[in-house]
Structure formats: structure tokens, C-alpha cells
Write an enzyme that holds these catalytic residues in place. Structure first.
Site, mmCIF file in Angstrom:
data_model
loop_
_atom_site.group_PDB
_atom_site.id
_atom_site.type_symbol
_atom_site.label_atom_id
_atom_site.label_comp_id
_atom_site.label_asym_id
_atom_site.label_seq_id
_atom_site.Cartn_x
_atom_site.Cartn_y
_atom_site.Cartn_z
ATOM 1 N N LYS A 1 0.839 -1.196 0.000
ATOM 2 C CA LYS A 1 0.000 0.000 0.000
ATOM 3 C C LYS A 1 0.879 1.253 0.000
ATOM 4 O O LYS A 1 1.762 1.401 0.831
ATOM 5 C CB LYS A 1 -0.913 -0.032 1.238
ATOM 6 C CG LYS A 1 -1.914 1.116 1.318
ATOM 7 C CD LYS A 1 -1.475 2.158 2.322
ATOM 8 C CE LYS A 1 -2.460 3.325 2.363
ATOM 9 N NZ LYS A 1 -1.981 4.420 3.238
ATOM 10 N N HIS B 1 5.357 -13.840 1.268
ATOM 11 C CA HIS B 1 3.924 -14.072 1.226
ATOM 12 C C HIS B 1 3.347 -13.757 2.595
ATOM 13 O O HIS B 1 4.037 -13.743 3.598
ATOM 14 C CB HIS B 1 3.561 -15.510 0.800
ATOM 15 C CG HIS B 1 4.382 -16.587 1.426
ATOM 16 N ND1 HIS B 1 5.580 -17.005 0.900
ATOM 17 C CD2 HIS B 1 4.179 -17.325 2.525
ATOM 18 C CE1 HIS B 1 6.078 -17.969 1.636
ATOM 19 N NE2 HIS B 1 5.253 -18.184 2.642
ATOM 20 N N ASN C 1 14.964 -8.366 1.009
ATOM 21 C CA ASN C 1 14.198 -9.601 1.126
ATOM 22 C C ASN C 1 13.389 -9.553 2.417
ATOM 23 O O ASN C 1 13.959 -9.471 3.509
ATOM 24 C CB ASN C 1 15.134 -10.816 1.126
ATOM 25 C CG ASN C 1 14.383 -12.120 0.943
ATOM 26 O OD1 ASN C 1 13.245 -12.254 1.368
ATOM 27 N ND2 ASN C 1 15.023 -13.083 0.311
ATOM 28 N N ALA D 1 8.340 -14.347 4.949
ATOM 29 C CA ALA D 1 6.912 -14.584 5.142
ATOM 30 C C ALA D 1 6.410 -14.036 6.472
ATOM 31 O O ALA D 1 7.041 -14.196 7.512
ATOM 32 C CB ALA D 1 6.630 -16.084 5.060
ATOM 33 N N ASN E 1 2.226 0.992 9.488
ATOM 34 C CA ASN E 1 2.259 2.385 9.035
ATOM 35 C C ASN E 1 1.475 3.343 9.925
ATOM 36 O O ASN E 1 1.358 4.524 9.603
ATOM 37 C CB ASN E 1 1.725 2.478 7.605
ATOM 38 C CG ASN E 1 0.282 2.021 7.481
ATOM 39 O OD1 ASN E 1 -0.266 1.379 8.380
ATOM 40 N ND2 ASN E 1 -0.342 2.336 6.366
ATOM 41 N N TYR E 2 0.949 2.876 11.056
ATOM 42 C CA TYR E 2 0.064 3.724 11.864
ATOM 43 C C TYR E 2 0.194 3.342 13.328
ATOM 44 O O TYR E 2 0.169 2.152 13.674
ATOM 45 C CB TYR E 2 -1.385 3.542 11.388
ATOM 46 C CG TYR E 2 -2.393 4.433 12.071
ATOM 47 C CD1 TYR E 2 -2.381 5.811 11.877
ATOM 48 C CD2 TYR E 2 -3.375 3.888 12.891
ATOM 49 C CE1 TYR E 2 -3.323 6.620 12.494
ATOM 50 C CE2 TYR E 2 -4.328 4.688 13.508
ATOM 51 C CZ TYR E 2 -4.298 6.055 13.307
ATOM 52 O OH TYR E 2 -5.227 6.869 13.914
#
Length: 204
Positions: free
Chosen positions: A104, A116, A130, A133, A139-140
């Protein structure tokens, strides 16, 4: 390396379509939709347009991927089934987004991989990074009453003035499985973040 300049962490920024953009990383990701939209207009005939997404003809996007533009997927990049790209995204050449991952409002440079089951938000990822998984680049600051992203570096504390910013991840960084990168991280090139590690630079 300058503490908070993008090119100090990501060498490819200076030769990318964004080379003339000299913004703090947290401002660049806030402006990513405009920046990527402008870059799409400059692309040549090697890209096919799918709405606001430009996909290089050598890239692979598997069935079941959700793309919400604007966005660019570069040469030989691979986006696996179930992945979700939104809010302005840039994939340089030879990038991999693994199954069921979300990217995002982020820039991702050449040869970098998200394995993944990852979430990466509002971030700049250097070349040859790299991310194993399950690792998350948050981000918040949901857990704090004061949501503004603040960053503690050797040079002092940065008050970014924004409430959403994930990380500036330098070239050749390795992030282990199920690690959590807390909002406002500045990870120096060549660093390693261990599996299950919390990497947090907030000045508590």
C-alpha cells in the site's frame, strides 16, 4: 549516509523516474499517488495500461491479484495470486510480490522480494531487499494517543508531521519471518532484522 534522505538509503532513487524528487521519505509516500501517476505518463511502449496501472510486457501478474492504481509494475516483476496493490505503488524491475501480500502506497526497487502473507504500508523499499513470510511493515501508531510519527535517530528526534509512514528500508536489507517493523523505521542499508524481532525507533 544522511539520516533522513531517500538516496542515502536507496541508491536507485537517484536513477529512477523519481530522481528529481527531493522529499523526506514520509512526504514522498504521502504524495505517492501523484508521483506515480506522473511517472506513468512518461513510460514508453513496453508497458500495457490497465486502468491507472502500467504493467511491463515482461512482467507476470497472476489471476486473482487486485490492482488499484495508480501503479507501475516493472520489467520481469512477478505478482502472485491473492496479492493486493493499492494507494499508489511502484515496482521496479525484477521485483516479487508473493501470494496474499498487500503493498500500500509504497515504492519498491530492483530485485526486492516480499515473500507471502505480508503487509507493507506507506514505505520505500530499496534494491535487493528480502522480506520473509509474515513480516509486517506497519504504518500507523494505533496503540498511541498521539498518532504523529516520530523517529529516534543518532542525530536526534524527527517529528514528521504525518500520522502514516511505514519505513525507509535501505538497499540489501534482510527482514526475517514474522518480524514487525514499527511505523517510522529508518533501516540502514545492509541491515538484518531477525525473525520475530520488533524494530522500533519511536522515542518513548
Amino acid at each position: 549516509m544522511t539520516d533522513s534522505t531517500i538516496s542515502g538509503y536507496v541508491a536507485g532513487w537517484s536513477t529512477s523516474p523519481f530522481a528529481g524528487i527531493d522529499l523526506a521519505p514520509w512526504i514522498a509516500v504521502r504524495e505517492v499517488e501523484r508521483i506515480v501517476r506522473d511517472a506513468v505518463r512518461q513510460l514508453g511502449g513496453d508497458y500495457d495500461r490497465h486502468g491507472e496501472f502500467a504493467i511491463h510486457r515482461t512482467a507476470t501478474v497472476e489471476p486473482g491479484v487486485v490492482l488499484k492504481g495508480p501503479g507501475i509494475i516493472g520489467a520481469r516483476s512477478f505478482v502472485a495470486a491473492g496479492s493486493y496493490l493499492r494507494g499508489g505503488t511502484f515496482l521496479d524491475e525484477d521485483c516479487i510480490i508473493g501470494p496474499n501480500s498487500e503493498l500500500k502506497s509504497s515504492f519498491m526497487f530492483a530485485g526486492s522480494k516480499i515473500a507471502h502473507l505480508n503487509f507493507v504500508g506507506d514505505s520505500i523499499i530499496g534494491s535487493r531487499v528480502n522480506i520473509e513470510a509474515g513480516a509486517i511493515v506497519a504504518n500507523y501508531r494505533n496503540e498511541l494517543d498521539r498518532k504523529e510519527i516520530r523517529i529516534r535517530l543518532a542525530s536526534g528526534i524527527i517529528d514528521t508531521g504525518v500520522d502514516k509512514f511505514g519505513a525507509l528500508i535501505g538497499d540489501n536489507v534482510r527482514i526475517g519471518a514474522n518480524a514487525v517493523i514499527a511505523p517510522g523505521a529508518m533501516i540502514a542499508p545492509g541491515s538484518k532484522v531477525a525473525r520475530l524481532q520488533l524494530f522500533d525507533q519511536y522515542p518513548y
